[in-house]
Design a protein around this motif. Sequence first.
Motif, PDB file in Angstrom:
ATOM      1  N   LEU A 275       0.852  -1.182   0.000  1.00  8.59           N
ATOM      2  CA  LEU A 275       0.000   0.000   0.000  1.00  8.59           C
ATOM      3  C   LEU A 275       0.893   1.238   0.000  1.00  8.59           C
ATOM      4  N   LEU A 276       0.730   2.086  -1.018  1.00  6.05           N
ATOM      5  CA  LEU A 276       1.460   3.352  -1.119  1.00  6.05           C
ATOM      6  C   LEU A 276       0.482   4.467  -0.784  1.00  6.05           C
ATOM      7  N   GLU A 277       0.769   5.230   0.274  1.00  7.13           N
ATOM      8  CA  GLU A 277      -0.129   6.314   0.695  1.00  7.13           C
ATOM      9  C   GLU A 277       0.583   7.658   0.581  1.00  7.13           C
ATOM     10  N   PHE A 278      -0.112   8.610  -0.018  1.00 11.78           N
ATOM     11  CA  PHE A 278       0.441   9.952  -0.131  1.00 11.78           C
ATOM     12  C   PHE A 278      -0.610  10.961   0.324  1.00 11.78           C
ATOM     13  N   PRO A 279      -0.289  11.789   1.327  1.00  9.74           N
ATOM     14  CA  PRO A 279      -1.259  12.762   1.832  1.00  9.74           C
ATOM     15  C   PRO A 279      -1.254  14.056   1.017  1.00  9.74           C
ATOM     16  N   LEU A 280      -2.426  14.608   0.806  1.00 12.70           N
ATOM     17  CA  LEU A 280      -2.573  15.916   0.178  1.00 12.70           C
ATOM     18  C   LEU A 280      -3.145  16.880   1.205  1.00 12.70           C
ATOM     19  N   TYR A 281      -2.528  18.029   1.316  1.00 14.80           N
ATOM     20  CA  TYR A 281      -2.929  19.042   2.301  1.00 14.80           C
ATOM     21  C   TYR A 281      -4.304  19.605   1.959  1.00 14.80           C
TER      22      TYR A 281
ATOM     23  N   LYS B 222      10.660  -2.054 -12.551  1.00 15.06           N
ATOM     24  CA  LYS B 222      11.995  -2.335 -13.083  1.00 15.06           C
ATOM     25  C   LYS B 222      12.736  -3.379 -12.244  1.00 15.06           C
ATOM     26  N   ALA B 223      12.361  -3.479 -10.967  1.00 20.07           N
ATOM     27  CA  ALA B 223      12.975  -4.468 -10.078  1.00 20.07           C
ATOM     28  C   ALA B 223      12.231  -5.808 -10.127  1.00 20.07           C
ATOM     29  N   ASP B 224      11.284  -5.949 -11.049  1.00 21.06           N
ATOM     30  CA  ASP B 224      10.490  -7.175 -11.209  1.00 21.06           C
ATOM     31  C   ASP B 224       9.697  -7.539  -9.957  1.00 21.06           C
ATOM     32  N   TYR B 225       9.172  -6.538  -9.285  1.00 17.59           N
ATOM     33  CA  TYR B 225       8.321  -6.771  -8.119  1.00 17.59           C
ATOM     34  C   TYR B 225       6.984  -7.313  -8.601  1.00 17.59           C
ATOM     35  N   ASN B 226       6.564  -8.474  -8.087  1.00 18.32           N
ATOM     36  CA  ASN B 226       5.364  -9.117  -8.620  1.00 18.32           C
ATOM     37  C   ASN B 226       4.179  -9.135  -7.661  1.00 18.32           C
ATOM     38  N   GLN B 227       4.245  -8.401  -6.577  1.00 18.07           N
ATOM     39  CA  GLN B 227       3.122  -8.349  -5.645  1.00 18.07           C
ATOM     40  C   GLN B 227       2.145  -7.245  -6.060  1.00 18.07           C
ATOM     41  N   PRO B 228       0.864  -7.379  -5.692  1.00 21.43           N
ATOM     42  CA  PRO B 228      -0.102  -6.310  -5.985  1.00 21.43           C
ATOM     43  C   PRO B 228       0.275  -5.019  -5.257  1.00 21.43           C
ATOM     44  N   VAL B 229       0.004  -3.901  -5.914  1.00 24.17           N
ATOM     45  CA  VAL B 229       0.276  -2.587  -5.333  1.00 24.17           C
ATOM     46  C   VAL B 229      -1.015  -1.783  -5.369  1.00 24.17           C
ATOM     47  N   VAL B 230      -1.378  -1.221  -4.214  1.00 24.37           N
ATOM     48  CA  VAL B 230      -2.558  -0.379  -4.093  1.00 24.37           C
ATOM     49  C   VAL B 230      -2.070   1.012  -3.723  1.00 24.37           C
ATOM     50  N   THR B 231      -2.611   2.022  -4.383  1.00 28.85           N
ATOM     51  CA  THR B 231      -2.226   3.394  -4.065  1.00 28.85           C
ATOM     52  C   THR B 231      -3.407   4.115  -3.439  1.00 28.85           C
ATOM     53  N   LYS B 232      -3.080   5.020  -2.539  1.00 24.86           N
ATOM     54  CA  LYS B 232      -4.126   5.757  -1.843  1.00 24.86           C
ATOM     55  C   LYS B 232      -3.673   7.203  -1.674  1.00 24.86           C
ATOM     56  N   LEU B 233      -4.475   8.142  -2.187  1.00 26.10           N
ATOM     57  CA  LEU B 233      -4.237   9.556  -1.953  1.00 26.10           C
ATOM     58  C   LEU B 233      -5.118   9.981  -0.785  1.00 26.10           C
TER      59      LEU B 233
ATOM     60  N   ASP C  96       1.095  19.848   5.601  1.00 26.66           N
ATOM     61  CA  ASP C  96       1.631  19.973   4.258  1.00 26.66           C
ATOM     62  C   ASP C  96       2.934  19.185   4.211  1.00 26.66           C
ATOM     63  N   THR C  97       2.883  17.969   3.686  1.00 22.73           N
ATOM     64  CA  THR C  97       4.041  17.086   3.678  1.00 22.73           C
ATOM     65  C   THR C  97       4.282  16.559   2.266  1.00 22.73           C
ATOM     66  N   ARG C  98       5.479  16.101   2.012  1.00 21.56           N
ATOM     67  CA  ARG C  98       5.830  15.535   0.701  1.00 21.56           C
ATOM     68  C   ARG C  98       6.412  14.135   0.901  1.00 21.56           C
ATOM     69  N   THR C  99       5.708  13.314   1.644  1.00 16.67           N
ATOM     70  CA  THR C  99       6.222  12.003   2.021  1.00 16.67           C
ATOM     71  C   THR C  99       5.262  10.892   1.605  1.00 16.67           C
ATOM     72  N   LEU C 100       5.805   9.900   0.914  1.00 17.32           N
ATOM     73  CA  LEU C 100       5.051   8.721   0.515  1.00 17.32           C
ATOM     74  C   LEU C 100       5.303   7.628   1.549  1.00 17.32           C
ATOM     75  N   SER C 101       4.237   7.075   2.113  1.00 11.12           N
ATOM     76  CA  SER C 101       4.360   6.020   3.123  1.00 11.12           C
ATOM     77  C   SER C 101       4.220   4.652   2.471  1.00 11.12           C
ATOM     78  N   LEU C 102       5.065   3.717   2.918  1.00 11.49           N
ATOM     79  CA  LEU C 102       5.072   2.347   2.397  1.00 11.49           C
ATOM     80  C   LEU C 102       4.544   1.405   3.464  1.00 11.49           C
ATOM     81  N   HIS C 103       3.511   0.642   3.134  1.00 14.82           N
ATOM     82  CA  HIS C 103       2.915  -0.306   4.081  1.00 14.82           C
ATOM     83  C   HIS C 103       2.755  -1.655   3.403  1.00 14.82           C
ATOM     84  N   TRP C 104       3.159  -2.701   4.093  1.00 14.98           N
ATOM     85  CA  TRP C 104       2.903  -4.055   3.619  1.00 14.98           C
ATOM     86  C   TRP C 104       1.673  -4.555   4.352  1.00 14.98           C
TER      87      TRP C 104
END
Length: 145
Positions: free
Chosen positions: A62-68, A97-108, A115-123
């Motif tokens: 899960l890739l999470e990115f906050p918007l202010y 490019k690294a041949d990662y084969n797991q599902p990826v979900v993105t969340k804004l 006001d942050t510019r940080t992407l959080s990585l969650h398994w």
Amino acid sequence: MKQLLLVMLSFLFAAQASAACPQNISFGDIPFEKNSSYFDSRYAKQLQALIEKTQADSGYLLLEFPLYKGETDKKLRDYNLWLANRRIERVKTFLTKADYNQPVVTKLLTASKEDTRTLSLHWCQQGENETAIASTVDPSRQQLK
């Protein structure tokens, strides 16, 4: 036709529920410079470690990115949304490019108080059935594009 629509809607809601990530394992954050969608090379090592630890597990990333939410200028809000999506795509491109084969979900996260510019990585660890439901709804999540 009506039954097919109901089945499809039930899968949609099941996938949204599974995106909640009940067994969340944090792999840290990736900060971005102001007005940039590129991340520092030291975070490539962090992503590589994430790949090695999760490649054989059952679950999804899960890739999470906050918007202010306090931004009042519409053009600036649109730009920040565009930039947030570019940042997410940079990480997904690295994983592809690294041949990662797991599902990826993105969340804004559109209601951030900071006001942050940080992407959080969650398994998000799941059982086999939950992963199959999430993958059934959107097969493009199986292979990163």
